[in-house]
Every structure is written in C-alpha cells, then in structure tokens.
Design an enzyme around this catalytic site. Structure first.
Site, short mmCIF file in Angstrom:
data_model
loop_
_atom_site.label_atom_id
_atom_site.label_comp_id
_atom_site.label_asym_id
_atom_site.label_seq_id
_atom_site.Cartn_x
_atom_site.Cartn_y
_atom_site.Cartn_z
CD1 TRP A 111 -9.00 0.07 -3.87
CD2 TRP A 111 -10.86 -0.07 -5.10
NE1 TRP A 111 -9.14 -1.25 -4.25
CE2 TRP A 111 -10.28 -1.37 -5.00
CE3 TRP A 111 -12.05 0.09 -5.82
CZ2 TRP A 111 -10.84 -2.49 -5.63
CZ3 TRP A 111 -12.60 -1.02 -6.44
CH2 TRP A 111 -12.00 -2.29 -6.33
CG HIS A 118 -2.04 -0.95 1.15
ND1 HIS A 118 -1.94 -2.27 1.51
CD2 HIS A 118 -3.33 -0.77 0.74
CE1 HIS A 118 -3.12 -2.86 1.34
NE2 HIS A 118 -3.97 -1.98 0.87
CD GLU A 178 -7.89 -4.90 -3.33
OE1 GLU A 178 -8.42 -3.77 -3.16
OE2 GLU A 178 -7.81 -5.75 -2.42
CE1 TYR A 223 -11.21 -8.95 2.38
CE2 TYR A 223 -10.51 -7.91 0.34
CZ TYR A 223 -10.22 -8.39 1.61
OH TYR A 223 -8.94 -8.31 2.09
CD GLU A 264 -6.10 -7.95 0.06
OE1 GLU A 264 -7.17 -7.49 0.53
OE2 GLU A 264 -5.17 -7.23 -0.37
CD1 TRP A 276 -7.40 -6.28 5.63
CD2 TRP A 276 -5.95 -7.35 4.33
NE1 TRP A 276 -6.44 -5.37 5.23
CE2 TRP A 276 -5.53 -6.01 4.44
CE3 TRP A 276 -5.17 -8.23 3.55
CZ2 TRP A 276 -4.39 -5.50 3.81
CZ3 TRP A 276 -4.04 -7.74 2.93
CH2 TRP A 276 -3.66 -6.39 3.06
#
Length: 357
Positions: free
Chosen positions: A164, A96, A159, A231, A267, A312
């Site tokens: 995002w 990140h 991702e 998710y 994830e 996660w």
C-alpha cells in the site's frame, strides 16, 4: 548497535530497552501531544492519555509528514519532540515519505520509484534525498535541556511486506528494497554524521516463521530494533488474532536474541471496521481489549520480551486508537495503566540523566 559512534544518550536509550526485556513494557502513542479528542492547545503539554490517567506515554511517536507541513509543522514538531524528551520520554519517528516520483502521497503508486532512486541521479532521486536531508536537519536540531541531541528511533519504509506504500513488496524487488534501506542508513550515519538515531525495521504482520519475517531485512548491521505493525481488524475475541499476534512476538524475540537486538510492537491497535477508524465510539466488541492483550503478553515468556507497544494516533472526525476521558473503554485503559508491567512517562523522568545498570 548500528552506530558505534552513537551519542551517550542514544546508547542510554538502547541500554534501557535491553534492561527491561521480560520485566516491563513501555506504552507509546502516535501524535499523543499534538492531536486528540480532549486537547485544547497543541503546544505539547496536553494529551488524551495524560488527561485520562494523569501520565504521558513513555514512547512518543511522530512522522516526517510534520516536516513538510502535514500533521503539524517543522517548528511545531521541534517543540513537541523537545518537550517529550525533556520529560524523559522516548521519541520514535516514522516516515510516510511522499512519492518522490509524482510528489503525491505515500500511498500513491506510479511504479519504479525505488528503481529510479537507486540510479542515484534524476528528479526522483533528488526529491528522495531532499526528504532525507530535511529529516537530517531536524534530527540535528532537536535538543535535550543539556544541549545534546535528542535520541530518535527512526522507522523508515514500514509495512513494506504489504503493497500500500510506494516502497511495498509489489513495487520493488527484494534486492532493491534492501539497497534502499541500507543507502538510507548509510547516508544518515556516514554522510550526514547523525549519531542520535536508532534504526527500526517494521514489516506488517502476521508471519509464518523467522524466514518470513526477515524476507527483506537489510541486515543486523543496519537495524537496532526489530518491530512489527499489526492491527486487529473487525475484532472478535475468538477470531484467532491474539494467537497470531503472540506468535509474531515469539518470532521476533527469537531473532532478537540471536542478533543481540530488541523487539518492539511498533504499531498496534483495533480497526473496528477495518477502514482506519480505530475504536468505535460505543459498543466495542472487546471492551477489555487492553487488559486482554496485556495478559496474553505477560503469560508468554517470549512475547513478554517485547520492549514497547505503540498505538496509532487520536485524529480528527472520531478516529482514535486510544480511549479518552468519557469513552466506554476509559476504565479498562486505566486498569491497563495501573498494571505494574506497564511503564508510562513518569517512570522515565531521569532517563537521559541516570546510568543504566
């Protein structure tokens, strides 16, 4: 493998992942020994998972945020990673990365971040490269008991099929994203001479087909592990999520077979109200979610080729993705743990010592 000069231990990890395809799956957990509801001391020796089932996850996840004092510290992360690897655990590091243009968080979007990096000059590029240099320093310093480097599954730009993060699809072109990914791997492998890395590609699911999954793929010469982040938001048993999840696994397995790679669920988990909250404290809609998911994976000949699944983290303020001792789903997780298809850390205690058949 991406790196023909990969270390002996790194080759062992990859060989091991290939050897279990279709036979078993590794369980992973982000920040498992550094954050949790039942952890008393963050010294790398405790875990919500271990407190519940008496065993650590097989795959330990952390993030480069710890290198800059978030989610721990640089020295903390060294301790956690080395203790995990000493147990024989496999370590994956996501990234990140802070916004290199603004200095803000990874989800702060100013625009043109990727384009400015790819000028290979200026402050945005310098800050981006400094983060890679910091990670490279860390990757060169974490050691196994034999003094060799700890193999790391490095997962940057995850991702990217969403928007995002500053590297997301609405913030750069396909060509720019591929160039950024390729530059990063080339820099770490060729310039920084790191040979203890396996490289992971992980767009966000779901996918229509193989072409959709590979939309911004940097190429088989740059990726070792084909992953997916997915998710289950506001879960209901008949909401169609499980079928879409299995389809995603099938798509990845088909590509992995053609390219000689391995697939992984990089994830996965539940967001009971779709706002990053993980499991509910009580009254979860699918209390047997772990065994429900596992059964579907095991029954599908392609989905069962996926080599690991990573949940996660168990974070602060009641945010958790893995049940802990006393939670209403604890017993279901124990049943999941006891399934012979699932592999946790105890089975890997000699991973870096033994030859893989």
């Amino acid at each position: 493998m991406v790196d023909p000069n990969a270390t002996k231990e790194t080759k062992k990890v990859y060989a091991y992942l290939k050897s279990i395809q279709g036979k078993a799956m590794l369980f992973g957990h982000q920040n498992t020994t550094s954050s949790g509801a039942t952890i008393q001391v963050q010294n790398g020796d405790e875990s919500d998972v271990a407190h519940l089932v008496g065993d650590f996850p097989a795959v330990y996840g952390w993030d480069t945020l710890a290198l800059i004092g978030k989610e721990g510290s640089y020295e903390d992360l060294k301790v956690w990673v080395q203790k995990a690897a000493t147990r024989g655990g496999i370590v994956t590091i996501s990234a990140h990365m802070l916004n290199p243009k603004t200095g803000g968080l990874f989800n702060e979007i100013a625009g043109n971040e990727v384009a400015e990096i790819l000028t290979f000059k200026g402050e945005t590029f310098k800050r981006f490269k400094a983060h890679l240099d910091l990670f490279a320093q860390f990757a060169s310093e974490v050691k196994l008991p034999n003094g060799h480097s700890v193999p790391l599954l490095f997962r940057p730009f995850h991702e990217h099929s969403g928007s995002w993060f500053w590297w997301g699809k609405d913030h750069c072109s396909k060509a720019q994203f591929i160039e950024l990914f390729q530059y990063t791997i080339d820099y770490l492998k060729e310039t920084k001479k790191l040979h203890n890395l396996l490289y992971v590609y992980s767009p966000n699911g779901h996918f229509e087909d193989e072409e959709d999954y590979l939309d911004r793929y940097p190429g088989a010469d740059y990726i070792d592990i084909l992953g997916v982040d997915m998710y289950h938001d506001k879960p209901e048993r008949e909401d169609g999520w499980l079928q879409a999840f299995i389809k995603d696994c099938q798509i990845i397995t088909r590509i992995a077979k053609v390219q000689g790679k391995v697939g992984a669920i990089t994830e996965v988990g539940v967001r009971f109200n779709a706002d990053e909250r993980g499991w509910a404290l009580a009254h979860n809609e699918i209390p047997d979610w772990y065994t429900w998911l596992l059964q579907a994976i095991k029954e599908d000949p392609l989905a069962r080729q996926m080599t690991y699944m990573l949940n996660w983290w168990n974070g602060p303020n009641g945010t958790f993705w893995v049940p802990y001792k006393g939670h209403e789903m604890a017993e279901n997780f124990k049943t999941f743990y006891e399934d012979e298809y699932m592999i946790f850390n105890k089975s890997l205690s000699k991973l870096y010592e033994e030859e893989i058949e």
